[in-house]
Design an enzyme around this catalytic site. Structure first.
Site, PDB file in Angstrom:
ATOM      1  N   SER A   1       0.833  -1.199   0.000  1.00 13.89           N
ATOM      2  CA  SER A   1       0.000   0.000   0.000  1.00 13.89           C
ATOM      3  C   SER A   1       0.870   1.252   0.000  1.00 13.89           C
ATOM      4  O   SER A   1       0.595   2.217  -0.731  1.00 13.89           O
ATOM      5  CB  SER A   1      -0.924   0.007   1.222  1.00 13.89           C
ATOM      6  OG  SER A   1      -1.677   1.197   1.284  1.00 13.89           O
TER       7      SER A   1
ATOM      8  N   TRP B   1       2.417   1.594  -3.404  1.00 13.76           N
ATOM      9  CA  TRP B   1       1.421   2.010  -4.391  1.00 13.76           C
ATOM     10  C   TRP B   1       1.354   3.537  -4.465  1.00 13.76           C
ATOM     11  O   TRP B   1       1.167   4.106  -5.540  1.00 13.76           O
ATOM     12  CB  TRP B   1       0.050   1.445  -4.032  1.00 13.76           C
ATOM     13  CG  TRP B   1      -1.050   1.847  -4.970  1.00 13.76           C
ATOM     14  CD1 TRP B   1      -1.468   1.174  -6.084  1.00 13.76           C
ATOM     15  CD2 TRP B   1      -1.892   3.017  -4.880  1.00 13.76           C
ATOM     16  NE1 TRP B   1      -2.499   1.843  -6.700  1.00 13.76           N
ATOM     17  CE2 TRP B   1      -2.784   2.979  -5.981  1.00 13.76           C
ATOM     18  CE3 TRP B   1      -1.978   4.071  -3.992  1.00 13.76           C
ATOM     19  CZ2 TRP B   1      -3.745   3.972  -6.199  1.00 13.76           C
ATOM     20  CZ3 TRP B   1      -2.927   5.066  -4.211  1.00 13.76           C
ATOM     21  CH2 TRP B   1      -3.799   5.005  -5.294  1.00 13.76           C
ATOM     22  N   HIS B   2       1.525   4.188  -3.325  1.00 12.71           N
ATOM     23  CA  HIS B   2       1.383   5.644  -3.291  1.00 12.71           C
ATOM     24  C   HIS B   2       2.551   6.373  -3.950  1.00 12.71           C
ATOM     25  O   HIS B   2       2.382   7.514  -4.385  1.00 12.71           O
ATOM     26  CB  HIS B   2       1.228   6.125  -1.847  1.00 12.71           C
ATOM     27  CG  HIS B   2      -0.138   5.903  -1.290  1.00 12.71           C
ATOM     28  ND1 HIS B   2      -0.518   4.713  -0.702  1.00 12.71           N
ATOM     29  CD2 HIS B   2      -1.229   6.695  -1.248  1.00 12.71           C
ATOM     30  CE1 HIS B   2      -1.777   4.790  -0.311  1.00 12.71           C
ATOM     31  NE2 HIS B   2      -2.240   5.987  -0.633  1.00 12.71           N
ATOM     32  N   GLY B   3       3.696   5.762  -4.025  1.00  9.95           N
ATOM     33  CA  GLY B   3       4.788   6.457  -4.673  1.00  9.95           C
ATOM     34  C   GLY B   3       6.116   5.737  -4.547  1.00  9.95           C
ATOM     35  O   GLY B   3       6.316   4.910  -3.645  1.00  9.95           O
TER      36      GLY B   3
ATOM     37  N   PHE C   1      -0.162   9.968  -7.994  1.00  9.73           N
ATOM     38  CA  PHE C   1      -0.123   8.545  -7.712  1.00  9.73           C
ATOM     39  C   PHE C   1      -0.755   7.736  -8.837  1.00  9.73           C
ATOM     40  O   PHE C   1      -0.670   6.532  -8.846  1.00  9.73           O
ATOM     41  CB  PHE C   1      -0.831   8.233  -6.395  1.00  9.73           C
ATOM     42  CG  PHE C   1      -0.280   9.030  -5.242  1.00  9.73           C
ATOM     43  CD1 PHE C   1       1.086   9.211  -5.089  1.00  9.73           C
ATOM     44  CD2 PHE C   1      -1.134   9.630  -4.321  1.00  9.73           C
ATOM     45  CE1 PHE C   1       1.596   9.958  -4.041  1.00  9.73           C
ATOM     46  CE2 PHE C   1      -0.626  10.378  -3.262  1.00  9.73           C
ATOM     47  CZ  PHE C   1       0.734  10.544  -3.121  1.00  9.73           C
TER      48      PHE C   1
END
Length: 471
Positions: A321, A324-326, A471
């Site tokens: 997670s 996934w954001h960066g 994102f």
């Protein structure tokens, strides 16, 4: 094209009129129209990356058509092809440089420096969102949870639907795709609800998020100049910036879709009123957290495993997670902080069930909200920081003796946020911030609407790009 601009204020009404009054004779005509305007909408950022959306759409449409008739071994191969292609594109554009640099730094630690070259990619807007959306379709058909569609226009519209294309909510094919295959009907109640969502979303973005943004930038860029109390306030301001920014976008997206006859998934449910971290992740970015639950956590065994494996499963989900954001170690650290804190919360709950069983008073609820909010706020520092050094320096300065001094300035914004949270508390059992149809007085309802419009126009902060576009 951003939702909070004049461009969109001109774009959407034209789409609305054409959609309901020109192309309303057939579902197929409306769907073709939505595909065209969705591609136009995306092209305002960079028309070159339309090819990626088209490729993902055409690939998964034909792969899934083969899935239905394929034998078991071929089904796994086809699923693997979809995962490899979609996640491969995501990796190249979003994570290639990050992993190359990470490997180089790892070799350097062991005294074996290596030379490497990075590629200066432009990150396609929304790639993480529409990639996960189309993957959910392939995986659900593979698991035989839904039948594949033969309507390529509907599928293209599902993948590229402009209200939620670039920043969610991440839709499931089981929810959204069937809506493209049946007649949509506009009703007064749906129209009112859609407008309420849009107005509430604009308030969150333009008044809450954009007013906090300038303060956040100033404090984080010069964090060594401020006291611990001011830095903690800066973290609070960023917490509200990202909440107002992202939940505001989601509300506008859901409201816009509702005006076109579609029901999108709820993405935020007053998350800063969560009584613990488990509750927080049921309320924050719901479409992403449930995606990871269904497609990562449960396949790993979920909570039907040993204690050690449960801990590992949770850490894997929050590691992914964060990533996934960066492509930055700060996002990974943010995810792992939440993972560790969530594990602690689960075990504390198990050990204190009997103690808290009868603690249902407002005092205990507010205490849980306060503790959870402080934990989430501190974790946001890692999300916002440029690198791990800044994050560590920022947090260490918060926990200095100056934490107990009076924060510097910005009392007006603090009062704004306190007033906003009071409204959320009063609305906590409603569907969204401006869900006020329960108020019988038409005069009071419209006074609230006009007052909100007035505040948006006269107290909006400087225009800021939506955070989650990166994102």
């Amino acid at each position: 094209m951003q939702f909070n601009t004049i461009d969109f204020a001109l774009f959407f009404p034209a789409i609305f009129v054409l959609y309901w009054f020109v192309f309303n004779k057939s579902i197929k005509a409306q769907n073709i129209f939505l595909v065209v305007v969705s591609y136009i909408f995306y092209s305002f950022w960079d028309w070159r990356f339309l090819s990626l959306i088209f490729f993902s759409s055409i690939l998964d449409f034909f792969i899934v058509k083969r899935l239905k008739k394929a034998e078991y071994s071929h089904r796994k191969l086809l699923l693997g092809l979809s995962l490899f292609a979609n996640l491969g594109i995501l990796f190249v554009f979003k994570y290639f440089n990050f992993f190359i640099e990470t490997f180089a730094e790892a070799f350097l630690l062991f005294g074996a420096p290596i030379s490497y070259s990075s590629v200066q990619w432009i990150l396609p807007v929304g790639i993480s969102f529409y990639t996960f959306q189309t993957l959910s379709y392939t995986i659900d058909v593979y698991r035989k949870r839904m039948e594949p569609t033969d309507d390529i226009i509907s599928f293209f519209a599902f993948v590229s639907f402009f209200p939620q294309l670039v920043a969610g909510p991440i839709e499931r094919a089981t929810n959204l795709l069937p809506q493209f295959q049946k007649k949509r009907v506009f009703t007064y109640s749906r129209g009112i609800d859609g407008l309420q969502l849009i107005l509430g979303g604009l308030f969150k973005k333009m008044v809450i998020a954009d007013n906090c943004a300038l303060i956040v930038n100033k404090i984080f860029d010069n964090y060594t100049d401020y006291s611990g109390s001011t830095l903690f306030c800066g973290a609070i301001f960023f917490g509200f910036q990202i909440y107002g920014d992202f939940s505001g976008y989601s509300d506008i997206a859901i409201g816009t879709a509702r005006l076109l006859g579609f029901d999108l998934r709820k993405n935020f449910n007053f998350p800063y009123l969560s009584i613990n971290l488990v509750d927080f992740w049921r309320r924050w970015h719901i479409s992403l957290s449930t995606w990871f639950r269904d497609y990562v956590y449960i396949p790993l065994g979920g909570n039907q495993v040993s204690t050690m494996r449960l801990i590992v499963n949770i850490l894997i989900v929050f590691f992914v997670s964060g990533l996934w954001h960066g492509a930055n170690i700060t996002f990974v650290l943010w995810g792992l902080i939440h993972g560790v804190a969530l594990i602690c919360t689960i075990f504390i709950q198990k050990g204190t069930t009997s103690f808290f069983k009868n603690k249902k008073s407002i005092f205990w609820e507010l205490l849980g909200i306060g503790i959870t909010f402080c934990l989430v706020t501190l974790a946001w520092v890692f999300f916002r920081a440029e690198d791990s050094v800044q994050a560590y320096g920022y947090v260490s300065r918060i926990f200095s003796v100056t934490l107990f001094s009076l924060p510097e300035g910005h009392k007006g914004v603090l009062l704004l946020l306190l007033g906003y949270m009071t409204v959320e508390w009063l609305q906590r059992h409603r569907e969204h911030l401006l869900d006020i149809t329960y108020i019988h007085s038409k005069f009071i309802r419209y006074t609230i609407y006009y007052l909100t419009v007035f505040i948006v126009f006269y107290y909006a902060g400087d225009l800021q790009t939506f955070i989650y576009f990166q994102f």
